[in-house]
Design a protein around this motif. Structure first.
Motif, PDB file in Angstrom:
ATOM      1  N   ASN A  74       0.828  -1.208   0.000  1.00 13.85           N
ATOM      2  CA  ASN A  74       0.000   0.000   0.000  1.00 13.85           C
ATOM      3  C   ASN A  74       0.863   1.259   0.000  1.00 13.85           C
ATOM      4  N   SER A  75       1.802   1.308   0.941  1.00 16.34           N
ATOM      5  CA  SER A  75       2.649   2.497   1.078  1.00 16.34           C
ATOM      6  C   SER A  75       3.424   2.771  -0.204  1.00 16.34           C
ATOM      7  N   LEU A  76       4.016   1.705  -0.763  1.00 18.74           N
ATOM      8  CA  LEU A  76       4.811   1.894  -1.976  1.00 18.74           C
ATOM      9  C   LEU A  76       3.922   2.329  -3.143  1.00 18.74           C
ATOM     10  N   SER A  77       2.763   1.683  -3.304  1.00 19.01           N
ATOM     11  CA  SER A  77       1.896   2.048  -4.430  1.00 19.01           C
ATOM     12  C   SER A  77       1.385   3.470  -4.301  1.00 19.01           C
ATOM     13  N   VAL A  78       0.925   3.798  -3.099  1.00 19.96           N
ATOM     14  CA  VAL A  78       0.395   5.132  -2.877  1.00 19.96           C
ATOM     15  C   VAL A  78       1.497   6.172  -3.090  1.00 19.96           C
ATOM     16  N   GLY A  79       2.692   5.872  -2.579  1.00 23.67           N
ATOM     17  CA  GLY A  79       3.811   6.800  -2.750  1.00 23.67           C
ATOM     18  C   GLY A  79       4.184   6.983  -4.211  1.00 23.67           C
ATOM     19  N   ASN A 139     -11.141   5.223   3.161  1.00 25.67           N
ATOM     20  CA  ASN A 139     -10.714   3.827   3.075  1.00 25.67           C
ATOM     21  C   ASN A 139     -10.517   3.348   1.631  1.00 25.67           C
ATOM     22  N   THR A 140     -10.153   4.277   0.740  1.00 27.02           N
ATOM     23  CA  THR A 140      -9.827   3.872  -0.635  1.00 27.02           C
ATOM     24  C   THR A 140      -8.446   4.437  -0.997  1.00 27.02           C
ATOM     25  N   TYR A 141      -7.864   3.934  -2.079  1.00 29.98           N
ATOM     26  CA  TYR A 141      -6.574   4.468  -2.519  1.00 29.98           C
ATOM     27  C   TYR A 141      -6.635   5.953  -2.890  1.00 29.98           C
ATOM     28  N   PRO A 142      -7.684   6.406  -3.614  1.00 31.50           N
ATOM     29  CA  PRO A 142      -7.724   7.845  -3.913  1.00 31.50           C
ATOM     30  C   PRO A 142      -7.572   8.721  -2.670  1.00 31.50           C
ATOM     31  N   ALA A 143      -8.173   8.295  -1.548  1.00 32.19           N
ATOM     32  CA  ALA A 143      -8.069   9.094  -0.325  1.00 32.19           C
ATOM     33  C   ALA A 143      -6.621   9.178   0.148  1.00 32.19           C
ATOM     34  N   LEU A 144      -5.848   8.136  -0.130  1.00 32.17           N
ATOM     35  CA  LEU A 144      -4.454   8.127   0.320  1.00 32.17           C
ATOM     36  C   LEU A 144      -3.541   8.877  -0.651  1.00 32.17           C
ATOM     37  N   ILE A 145      -3.974   8.970  -1.912  1.00 31.07           N
ATOM     38  CA  ILE A 145      -3.101   9.555  -2.937  1.00 31.07           C
ATOM     39  C   ILE A 145      -3.405  11.026  -3.198  1.00 31.07           C
ATOM     40  N   LEU A 146      -4.690  11.330  -3.437  1.00 31.66           N
ATOM     41  CA  LEU A 146      -5.036  12.641  -3.990  1.00 31.66           C
ATOM     42  C   LEU A 146      -4.681  13.866  -3.134  1.00 31.66           C
ATOM     43  N   PRO A 147      -4.888  13.825  -1.804  1.00 30.03           N
ATOM     44  CA  PRO A 147      -4.597  15.053  -1.052  1.00 30.03           C
ATOM     45  C   PRO A 147      -3.185  15.580  -1.277  1.00 30.03           C
ATOM     46  N   ALA A 148      -2.244  14.673  -1.540  1.00 33.82           N
ATOM     47  CA  ALA A 148      -0.856  15.108  -1.705  1.00 33.82           C
ATOM     48  C   ALA A 148      -0.620  15.829  -3.036  1.00 33.82           C
ATOM     49  N   THR A 149      -1.584  15.760  -3.951  1.00 35.27           N
ATOM     50  CA  THR A 149      -1.360  16.358  -5.267  1.00 35.27           C
ATOM     51  C   THR A 149      -1.662  17.855  -5.292  1.00 35.27           C
ATOM     52  N   ALA A 150      -2.226  18.391  -4.201  1.00 31.67           N
ATOM     53  CA  ALA A 150      -2.652  19.789  -4.221  1.00 31.67           C
ATOM     54  C   ALA A 150      -1.536  20.756  -3.799  1.00 31.67           C
ATOM     55  N   GLY A 151      -0.478  20.247  -3.216  1.00 29.64           N
ATOM     56  CA  GLY A 151       0.594  21.123  -2.720  1.00 29.64           C
ATOM     57  C   GLY A 151       1.267  21.892  -3.850  1.00 29.64           C
ATOM     58  N   ARG A 224      -4.480   0.051   5.444  1.00 26.02           N
ATOM     59  CA  ARG A 224      -3.509   0.917   6.121  1.00 26.02           C
ATOM     60  C   ARG A 224      -2.202   0.995   5.354  1.00 26.02           C
ATOM     61  N   THR A 225      -1.525   2.122   5.545  1.00 24.00           N
ATOM     62  CA  THR A 225      -0.147   2.200   5.068  1.00 24.00           C
ATOM     63  C   THR A 225       0.737   1.711   6.213  1.00 24.00           C
ATOM     64  N   ILE A 226       1.990   1.422   5.911  1.00 26.09           N
ATOM     65  CA  ILE A 226       2.864   0.855   6.941  1.00 26.09           C
ATOM     66  C   ILE A 226       3.061   1.829   8.108  1.00 26.09           C
ATOM     67  N   THR A 227       3.161   3.133   7.796  1.00 27.29           N
ATOM     68  CA  THR A 227       3.394   4.096   8.874  1.00 27.29           C
ATOM     69  C   THR A 227       2.170   4.228   9.772  1.00 27.29           C
TER      70      THR A 227
END
Lengths: 277, 298
Positions: A74-79, A139-151, A224-227
């Motif tokens: 999860n962590s690697l894919s999301v990252g 609880n989906t991948y988009p929730a883990l990925i998308l917020p980081a794209t707005a910076g 969950r991600t590993i962290t």
């Protein structure tokens, strides 16, 4: 005299280095101990009964009954996904703002993006959660990925780079009939490889290491991600299973330390470049 | 050169993906957060009554629950800022000077070693230190015991809880400040020091009269970024001390998230988050103005 002084400085530096390294060495050492030995209070850096059980169980999903392998994936894919999106959309936006002067509202957008760098995360955290909740995306991948794209950090970094790119090369390409997409893809992007690598490392480490957002944005163990997983274990009922916990943190640390050491030089360059501005 | 509508549209297409992300995941949440803060917004209910500024008024009305958790949390956070920022600057600069004084061959090695913990996730960092600080089996107390000393309740008693939080923060993040200081030190022109040597200046004079004034802009940059980072303190007390002992290390951000996710009152939690964010923005603007103002004087 000078040589003597240098020698003492190296000794001092080594002593300081012990402070930084000791917890990491101890982490690795403990990860090869069973929980009993890890809790014995003995200071053996080499385990009396070294065991790889923590790692084997961890990767089998038997360790504390949590899917660590899945967490790492999860962590690697999301990252990786987040980093790829950031690199693409940030470089496109930065190219347009830096080089395409007929872009409508160019200055307004630039000021808006730069101003957004000052916004603390606490301002968007709760409404972002509510937004994803309303969209049914918790609880989906988009929730883990998308917020980081707005910076806007990447846009800003690449904007500075593209702004200083020599005009003549771009002009020459245009005279040869290249359109905006071709100039972006064939001239500007290849020139920006090193800074893109830097931005990529920054972004990847940021997404991979974040634990607070994934902690709230995921609800089921396998998402969950590993962290976030480690944070849950540490506050849950496994607080003192240090052998197991350290196997987990060792596994979690490996990818990011590899990225860090490989990309260290460009990482350092980016920090100093943005700091001086 | 006049550009066609088509050309301007193409240009716009380049910004569109990022602009969309920016609007959906940054701009909209800010506005939505403001909207939520004006409502009695409970996480599990679907009815959200408009309450105007009531949540904000409650934060600023002494004696109310909200005001209590907000200002108590804020005071804890401010204490953390006061303890940590000077150390983040002084230790960062000291490490930078140490690294710079080393022979060229080992300089890169030590820089990497000191910077390494920065690569860790906050949760990994915290779990490692939970183990190091463990009262019974932890590395530090085992060592103290061996030296014939008593163990220290690192995370469960004051002032040790503070010492532990500050120390782990330094251990984890100081490499970042060090890197920036190293760069700043390298940019001080070598002839300044040579001229001072000819004039008979000692190292202390060189440090106070040349080094410090030359790196002042960077120093102020680090002061601002460290203050903001320390204001956002969450992971260390959340994972290491759990806000304890008692509530002594329960920082503002813990209270904001507890209000949202444990008490499920997102409305008042959003109001707290907005006041906190405004405070952070105000402090960064004030420090920024201070920097630029001083630069103008010089």
């Amino acid at each position: 005299m000078v040589r003597m002084r240098k020698l003492w400085l190296v000794v001092l530096a080594a002593a300081v280095a012990v402070i930084f390294l000791l917890p990491l060495v101890w982490m690795i050492s403990t990860s090869f101990k069973n929980d009993f030995e890890a809790l014995s209070g003995q200071m053996n850096f080499f385990p009396l009964k070294p065991t790889v059980a923590n790692f084997v169980q961890g990767l089998n999903g038997e360790l504390m009954n949590v899917p660590i392998t899945r967490w790492i994936i999860n962590s690697l894919s999301v990252g990786i996904a987040g980093t790829a999106i950031v690199l693409i959309i940030d470089s496109m936006a930065a190219y347009a703002i830096a080089r395409l002067h007929d872009l409508p509202l160019r200055r307004v957008m630039l000021s808006l993006f730069i101003a957004s760098l000052m916004i603390p995360g606490v301002l968007t955290f709760l409404p972002m959660y509510m937004e994803f909740n309303a969209l049914g995306l918790i609880n989906t991948y988009p929730a883990l990925i998308l917020p980081a794209t707005a910076g806007a950090f990447g846009v800003f970094l690449l904007y500075q780079f593209f702004s200083s790119f020599p005009k003549e090369i771009e002009e020459a390409a245009r005279i040869d009939g290249a359109n905006k997409w071709q100039i972006y893809a064939r001239i500007l992007l290849p020139s920006a490889v090193s800074i893109m690598v830097t931005l990529g490392i920054f972004t990847f480490m940021g997404i991979y290491n974040d634990f607070v957002w994934p902690l709230y944005a995921t609800t089921s163990p396998e998402m969950r991600t590993i962290t976030a997983g480690i944070a849950m274990m540490a506050t849950g009922s496994y607080t003192q299973s240090y052998g197991k916990l350290m196997a987990m943190t060792t596994i979690a640390t490996l990818p990011v330390v590899i990225v860090f050491i490989i990309g260290q030089r460009s990482f350092v360059k980016a920090i100093t470049q943005t700091a001086v501005k | 050169m006049k550009s066609s509508v088509m050309s301007r549209f193409t240009s716009f297409l380049f910004v569109l993906p990022y602009l969309a992300a920016f609007c959906i995941f940054l701009l909209f949440p800010i506005l939505y957060g403001a909207y939520i803060s004006l409502h009695n917004f409970e996480l599990l209910s679907t009815e959200h009554k408009f309450v105007g500024l009531a949540n904000y008024i409650e934060i600023f009305t002494p004696g109310t629950y909200l005001s209590d958790i907000f200002f108590r949390g804020l005071w804890v956070t401010v204490q953390f800022v006061i303890y940590s920022v000077p150390l983040l600057i002084v230790v960062g600069l000291s490490l930078a000077m140490l690294v710079n004084a080393l022979p060229g061959k080992v300089r890169g090695l030590f820089r990497t070693l000191y910077f390494l913990p920065y690569a860790l996730s906050a949760s990994v960092m915290a779990v490692i230190w939970l183990m190091m600080f463990d009262t019974n089996a932890g590395f530090l107390n085992s060592m103290l015991l061996r030296l014939g000393l008593n163990g220290i309740p690192w995370l469960t008693d004051t002032p040790w809880a503070w010492v532990s939080l500050i120390f782990t923060t330094l251990w984890w993040t100081i490499g970042f400040n060090m890197i920036i200081f190293i760069n700043a030190l390298n940019e001080v022109p070598e002839d300044y020091y040579e001229a001072a040597s000819i004039d008979g200046a000692n190292s202390w004079h060189k440090f106070t009269k040349i080094t410090l004034p030359s790196i002042r802009p960077v120093m102020l940059f680090i002061m601002i970024t460290s203050t903001i980072a320390s204001f956002n303190i969450y992971a260390q007390p959340y994972l290491l001390t759990r806000g304890g002992p008692g509530d002594t290390t329960k920082v503002l951000l813990i209270n904001v998230l507890d209000q949202a996710f444990i008490r499920k009152e997102i409305g008042s939690a959003s109001a707290m988050a907005i006041v906190m964010a405004l405070l952070i923005i105000l402090i960064s603007i004030a420090q920024f103005k201070l920097t630029n103002g001083r630069k103008g004087d010089a």
